[in-house]
Write a protein that holds these residues in place. Structure first.
Motif, PDB file in Angstrom:
ATOM      1  N   LYS A  57       0.834  -1.192   0.000  1.00 41.77           N
ATOM      2  CA  LYS A  57       0.000   0.000   0.000  1.00 41.77           C
ATOM      3  C   LYS A  57       0.878   1.254   0.000  1.00 41.77           C
ATOM      4  N   GLU A 116      -6.183  10.120  -1.085  1.00 44.55           N
ATOM      5  CA  GLU A 116      -6.106   9.001  -0.154  1.00 44.55           C
ATOM      6  C   GLU A 116      -4.969   8.034  -0.467  1.00 44.55           C
ATOM      7  N   ARG A 173      -3.281   6.105   1.274  1.00 42.41           N
ATOM      8  CA  ARG A 173      -3.386   4.797   1.930  1.00 42.41           C
ATOM      9  C   ARG A 173      -4.282   3.830   1.176  1.00 42.41           C
ATOM     10  N   GLU A 174      -5.088   4.323   0.235  1.00 36.18           N
ATOM     11  CA  GLU A 174      -5.951   3.468  -0.575  1.00 36.18           C
ATOM     12  C   GLU A 174      -5.284   3.073  -1.891  1.00 36.18           C
ATOM     13  N   GLU A 194      -1.390  -5.953   1.651  1.00 36.52           N
ATOM     14  CA  GLU A 194      -2.711  -6.569   1.519  1.00 36.52           C
ATOM     15  C   GLU A 194      -2.557  -7.797   0.634  1.00 36.52           C
TER      16      GLU A 194
END
Length: 143
Positions: A8, A74, A76-77, A111
């Motif tokens: 990420k 964002e 972090r996305e 992830e």
């Protein structure tokens, strides 16, 4: 089981910060980890991605397509890199991920997501569809 492991993005990775000695040490540690993955027959592919400011998004709405230039909000996305691993199960993927050096300069996340396999779709995959999929995979493997 094939999985994709996403690294990420962070605010720093989205800035595309210039290399530092600390970053060089991180790259060295990640290189050694990648070597372990390859030697164990786990790593299929992997790479880092440039910040989203270099990217584009294509939005689909029926027949319409809209292109949006990065950067995207964002951090972090967002995804800053990835691996594709061939593992026995999700437990093995998690065990490898826990051995990974921190892929960023500060707090960061990985992830893990399994790939769909043809058998996951049951009767929706006809023999013709399965044959085409196999033919395309063979073609890609031979290029």
């Amino acid at each position: 089981m094939r999985v994709m492991v996403f690294v990420k993005a962070t605010e720093d990775s989205e800035k595309g910060l210039p290399p530092t000695e600390e970053m060089t040490a991180m790259f060295e540690a990640m290189g050694k980890f990648n070597e372990e993955l390859v030697n164990a027959g786990v790593m299929v592919a992997g790479d880092g991605l440039k910040p989203s400011s270099f990217g584009k998004r294509i939005h689909f709405d029926g027949p319409n397509r809209t292109v949006t230039d990065g950067p995207f909000a964002e951090a972090r996305e967002l995804v800053a890199g990835y691996w594709i691993w061939e593992v026995k199960d999700m437990d093995e993927a998690v065990a490898w991920a826990k051995r990974c050096p921190n892929p960023m300069m500060g707090p960061s996340d990985l992830e893990i997501r399994p790939f769909y396999e043809m058998e996951d779709f049951g009767d929706a995959v006809t023999p013709e569809i399965a044959a085409r999929e196999e033919r395309l995979r063979d073609q890609l493997a031979n290029e």
